[in-house]
Design a protein around this motif. Sequence first.
Motif, PDB file in Angstrom:
ATOM      1  N   GLU A   1       0.835  -1.206   0.000  1.00 56.46           N
ATOM      2  CA  GLU A   1       0.000   0.000   0.000  1.00 56.46           C
ATOM      3  C   GLU A   1       0.870   1.257   0.000  1.00 56.46           C
ATOM      4  OE1 GLU A   1      -3.305   2.306  -0.180  1.00 56.46           O
ATOM      5  OE2 GLU A   1      -3.237   0.132  -0.343  1.00 56.46           O
ATOM      6  N   LEU A   2       1.917   1.266   0.815  1.00 61.00           N
ATOM      7  CA  LEU A   2       2.815   2.426   0.843  1.00 61.00           C
ATOM      8  C   LEU A   2       3.534   2.608  -0.486  1.00 61.00           C
ATOM      9  CD1 LEU A   2       4.335   2.171   4.428  1.00 61.00           C
ATOM     10  CD2 LEU A   2       2.727   3.870   3.567  1.00 61.00           C
ATOM     11  N   ARG A   3       3.917   1.502  -1.103  1.00 64.04           N
ATOM     12  CA  ARG A   3       4.579   1.574  -2.405  1.00 64.04           C
ATOM     13  C   ARG A   3       3.637   2.195  -3.447  1.00 64.04           C
ATOM     14  NH1 ARG A   3       6.251  -3.693  -3.114  1.00 64.04           N
ATOM     15  NH2 ARG A   3       8.091  -3.192  -1.885  1.00 64.04           N
ATOM     16  N   GLU A   4       2.381   1.810  -3.431  1.00 63.37           N
ATOM     17  CA  GLU A   4       1.401   2.353  -4.376  1.00 63.37           C
ATOM     18  C   GLU A   4       1.160   3.845  -4.124  1.00 63.37           C
ATOM     19  OE1 GLU A   4      -1.068   2.554  -7.549  1.00 63.37           O
ATOM     20  OE2 GLU A   4       0.183   0.857  -6.967  1.00 63.37           O
ATOM     21  N   GLN A   5       1.025   4.223  -2.851  1.00 64.66           N
ATOM     22  CA  GLN A   5       0.835   5.639  -2.524  1.00 64.66           C
ATOM     23  C   GLN A   5       2.050   6.456  -2.936  1.00 64.66           C
ATOM     24  OE1 GLN A   5      -0.094   6.017   1.615  1.00 64.66           O
ATOM     25  NE2 GLN A   5      -2.148   5.153   1.383  1.00 64.66           N
ATOM     26  N   THR A   6       3.243   5.936  -2.714  1.00 58.75           N
ATOM     27  CA  THR A   6       4.464   6.645  -3.086  1.00 58.75           C
ATOM     28  C   THR A   6       4.540   6.825  -4.590  1.00 58.75           C
ATOM     29  OG1 THR A   6       5.588   5.711  -1.173  1.00 58.75           O
ATOM     30  CG2 THR A   6       6.974   6.597  -2.909  1.00 58.75           C
ATOM     31  N   ARG A   7       4.155   5.796  -5.328  1.00 62.37           N
ATOM     32  CA  ARG A   7       4.176   5.883  -6.787  1.00 62.37           C
ATOM     33  C   ARG A   7       3.231   6.984  -7.272  1.00 62.37           C
ATOM     34  NH1 ARG A   7       2.601   0.777  -8.173  1.00 62.37           N
ATOM     35  NH2 ARG A   7       4.726   0.088  -7.794  1.00 62.37           N
ATOM     36  N   LYS A   8       2.037   7.074  -6.695  1.00 62.67           N
ATOM     37  CA  LYS A   8       1.078   8.115  -7.078  1.00 62.67           C
ATOM     38  C   LYS A   8       1.593   9.503  -6.704  1.00 62.67           C
ATOM     39  CE  LYS A   8      -3.050   5.233  -6.761  1.00 62.67           C
ATOM     40  NZ  LYS A   8      -4.283   4.976  -5.998  1.00 62.67           N
ATOM     41  N   GLN A   9       2.169   9.629  -5.509  1.00 59.75           N
ATOM     42  CA  GLN A   9       2.678  10.927  -5.070  1.00 59.75           C
ATOM     43  C   GLN A   9       3.872  11.357  -5.909  1.00 59.75           C
ATOM     44  OE1 GLN A   9       3.364  10.318  -0.903  1.00 59.75           O
ATOM     45  NE2 GLN A   9       1.234  10.732  -0.354  1.00 59.75           N
ATOM     46  N   ARG A  10       4.717  10.408  -6.294  1.00 56.04           N
ATOM     47  CA  ARG A  10       5.863  10.734  -7.135  1.00 56.04           C
ATOM     48  C   ARG A  10       5.391  11.262  -8.492  1.00 56.04           C
ATOM     49  NH1 ARG A  10       8.510   5.793  -7.824  1.00 56.04           N
ATOM     50  NH2 ARG A  10       9.037   5.914  -5.632  1.00 56.04           N
ATOM     51  N   ARG A  11       4.390  10.617  -9.057  1.00 56.82           N
ATOM     52  CA  ARG A  11       3.845  11.052 -10.349  1.00 56.82           C
ATOM     53  C   ARG A  11       3.243  12.453 -10.214  1.00 56.82           C
ATOM     54  NH1 ARG A  11      -0.959  11.063 -13.207  1.00 56.82           N
ATOM     55  NH2 ARG A  11      -0.746  10.654 -15.435  1.00 56.82           N
ATOM     56  N   THR A  12       2.495  12.693  -9.153  1.00 58.90           N
ATOM     57  CA  THR A  12       1.899  14.008  -8.928  1.00 58.90           C
ATOM     58  C   THR A  12       2.978  15.068  -8.766  1.00 58.90           C
ATOM     59  OG1 THR A  12      -0.008  12.992  -7.866  1.00 58.90           O
ATOM     60  CG2 THR A  12       0.342  15.311  -7.434  1.00 58.90           C
ATOM     61  N   ALA A  13       4.026  14.763  -8.012  1.00 63.13           N
ATOM     62  CA  ALA A  13       5.113  15.720  -7.807  1.00 63.13           C
ATOM     63  C   ALA A  13       5.821  16.035  -9.122  1.00 63.13           C
ATOM     64  CB  ALA A  13       6.106  15.183  -6.787  1.00 63.13           C
ATOM     65  N   MET A  14       6.029  15.012  -9.955  1.00 64.09           N
ATOM     66  CA  MET A  14       6.670  15.245 -11.247  1.00 64.09           C
ATOM     67  C   MET A  14       5.798  16.137 -12.133  1.00 64.09           C
ATOM     68  SD  MET A  14       8.507  11.570 -12.117  1.00 64.09           S
ATOM     69  CE  MET A  14       7.888  11.653 -13.751  1.00 64.09           C
ATOM     70  N   LEU A  15       4.500  15.920 -12.110  1.00 64.24           N
ATOM     71  CA  LEU A  15       3.602  16.750 -12.919  1.00 64.24           C
ATOM     72  C   LEU A  15       3.586  18.194 -12.415  1.00 64.24           C
ATOM     73  CD1 LEU A  15       0.638  14.290 -13.522  1.00 64.24           C
ATOM     74  CD2 LEU A  15       2.324  15.097 -15.187  1.00 64.24           C
ATOM     75  N   TYR A  16       3.596  18.386 -11.093  1.00 61.78           N
ATOM     76  CA  TYR A  16       3.662  19.751 -10.550  1.00 61.78           C
ATOM     77  C   TYR A  16       4.985  20.421 -10.938  1.00 61.78           C
ATOM     78  CZ  TYR A  16      -0.532  19.906  -7.649  1.00 61.78           C
ATOM     79  OH  TYR A  16      -1.813  19.955  -7.199  1.00 61.78           O
TER      80      TYR A  16
END
Length: 126
Positions: free
Chosen positions: A29-44
Amino acid sequence: MEPLDHLEHLDKELVDELAQVARETVRDELREQTRKQRRTAMLYGASGAVALYAGGALALALGLALATGLPGWAAALITAAILGVIAYVLRGMARPSHPHATAYPPMPSEPPRRPDADPEGPHHRA
């Protein structure tokens, strides 16, 4: 040997297995959340970089428009002054309205006194 001694071994194995499953579930679950947050941070970050280039192009267009009637150095100076004023206004908007305003109230240096408390402090009997 009591009849339930062999169950202690099974209980320990069950607890260990449940703990392992829980750890793996939390890790996934943490790995999945980190992957989503990383993608969001890259887009920002990409959005900010593109906005920076857009602002630079806008400043260049303003300077070139001013340069049609003014010398190049004067157009650049006026453009820089306009950008400086905009930066100052944006910084003012980002700051709190009161210079000492904080997100949390300041901690008192000493605990509040009760109204019926002795102002000289507690007295101890010897």
